[in-house]
Design a protein around this motif. Structure first.
Motif, mmCIF file in Angstrom:
data_model
loop_
_atom_site.group_PDB
_atom_site.id
_atom_site.type_symbol
_atom_site.label_atom_id
_atom_site.label_comp_id
_atom_site.label_asym_id
_atom_site.label_seq_id
_atom_site.Cartn_x
_atom_site.Cartn_y
_atom_site.Cartn_z
ATOM 1 N N ILE A 125 -4.673 7.332 6.046
ATOM 2 C CA ILE A 125 -5.483 6.129 6.204
ATOM 3 C C ILE A 125 -4.630 4.870 6.067
ATOM 4 N N ASP A 126 -3.881 4.793 4.980
ATOM 5 C CA ASP A 126 -3.130 3.569 4.701
ATOM 6 C C ASP A 126 -1.903 3.417 5.607
ATOM 7 N N ARG A 127 -1.167 4.495 5.828
ATOM 8 C CA ARG A 127 0.052 4.411 6.637
ATOM 9 C C ARG A 127 -0.217 3.989 8.079
ATOM 10 N N LEU A 161 -0.926 0.251 8.083
ATOM 11 C CA LEU A 161 0.283 -0.557 7.902
ATOM 12 C C LEU A 161 1.141 -0.570 9.166
ATOM 13 N N LYS A 162 1.216 0.576 9.832
ATOM 14 C CA LYS A 162 1.992 0.660 11.074
ATOM 15 C C LYS A 162 1.371 -0.211 12.164
ATOM 16 N N LYS A 163 0.048 -0.193 12.229
ATOM 17 C CA LYS A 163 -0.658 -1.001 13.234
ATOM 18 C C LYS A 163 -0.454 -2.497 12.995
ATOM 19 N N LYS A 164 -0.392 -2.892 11.728
ATOM 20 C CA LYS A 164 -0.192 -4.295 11.382
ATOM 21 C C LYS A 164 1.262 -4.741 11.524
ATOM 22 N N GLY A 165 2.177 -3.788 11.695
ATOM 23 C CA GLY A 165 3.578 -4.139 11.886
ATOM 24 C C GLY A 165 4.405 -4.181 10.617
ATOM 25 N N TYR A 166 3.880 -3.648 9.543
ATOM 26 C CA TYR A 166 4.607 -3.606 8.272
ATOM 27 C C TYR A 166 5.433 -2.322 8.199
ATOM 28 N N THR A 167 6.541 -2.290 8.901
ATOM 29 C CA THR A 167 7.300 -1.044 9.012
ATOM 30 C C THR A 167 7.943 -0.628 7.695
ATOM 31 N N CYS A 193 5.175 3.910 2.048
ATOM 32 C CA CYS A 193 3.902 4.605 1.930
ATOM 33 C C CYS A 193 4.039 6.074 2.318
ATOM 34 N N ARG A 194 4.812 6.345 3.356
ATOM 35 C CA ARG A 194 5.031 7.722 3.785
ATOM 36 C C ARG A 194 5.774 8.516 2.719
ATOM 37 N N GLY A 196 3.460 9.059 -0.278
ATOM 38 C CA GLY A 196 2.412 10.010 0.088
ATOM 39 C C GLY A 196 2.911 11.439 0.089
ATOM 40 N N PHE A 197 4.076 11.680 0.692
ATOM 41 C CA PHE A 197 4.635 13.034 0.688
ATOM 42 C C PHE A 197 4.993 13.482 -0.719
ATOM 43 N N PHE A 198 5.504 12.561 -1.544
ATOM 44 C CA PHE A 198 5.819 12.918 -2.927
ATOM 45 C C PHE A 198 4.560 13.306 -3.689
ATOM 46 N N TYR A 199 3.473 12.547 -3.504
ATOM 47 C CA TYR A 199 2.224 12.877 -4.183
ATOM 48 C C TYR A 199 1.670 14.221 -3.723
#
Length: 65
Positions: free
Chosen positions: A25-27, A30-36, A42-43, A46-49
């Protein structure tokens, strides 16, 4: 001290659900908004969690019974 004294299966489920929220949801938002840079952080978190926290729980429960 046992692992179950400070970390329960409920904690693991909350971490996994938080990681899935970050990844699915969040990633993309953020990608759509351009916050690379934020999207990459976030990625990783997320994978760590999703994968790291359960692995740490299993390792700790094996070694500190």
């Amino acid at each position: 001290m046992e692992v179950k004294d400070f970390l329960s299966i409920t904690h693991i489920i909350v971490f996994i659900l938080s990681g899935l929220f970050l990844l699915f949801i969040d990633r993309p938002y953020l990608k759509k908004k351009g916050y690379t840079k934020d999207e990459k952080i976030c990625r990783v978190v997320g994978f760590f969690y999703v994968f790291g926290i359960p692995a740490i729980y299993l390792l700790l429960s094996m070694f500190f019974k």
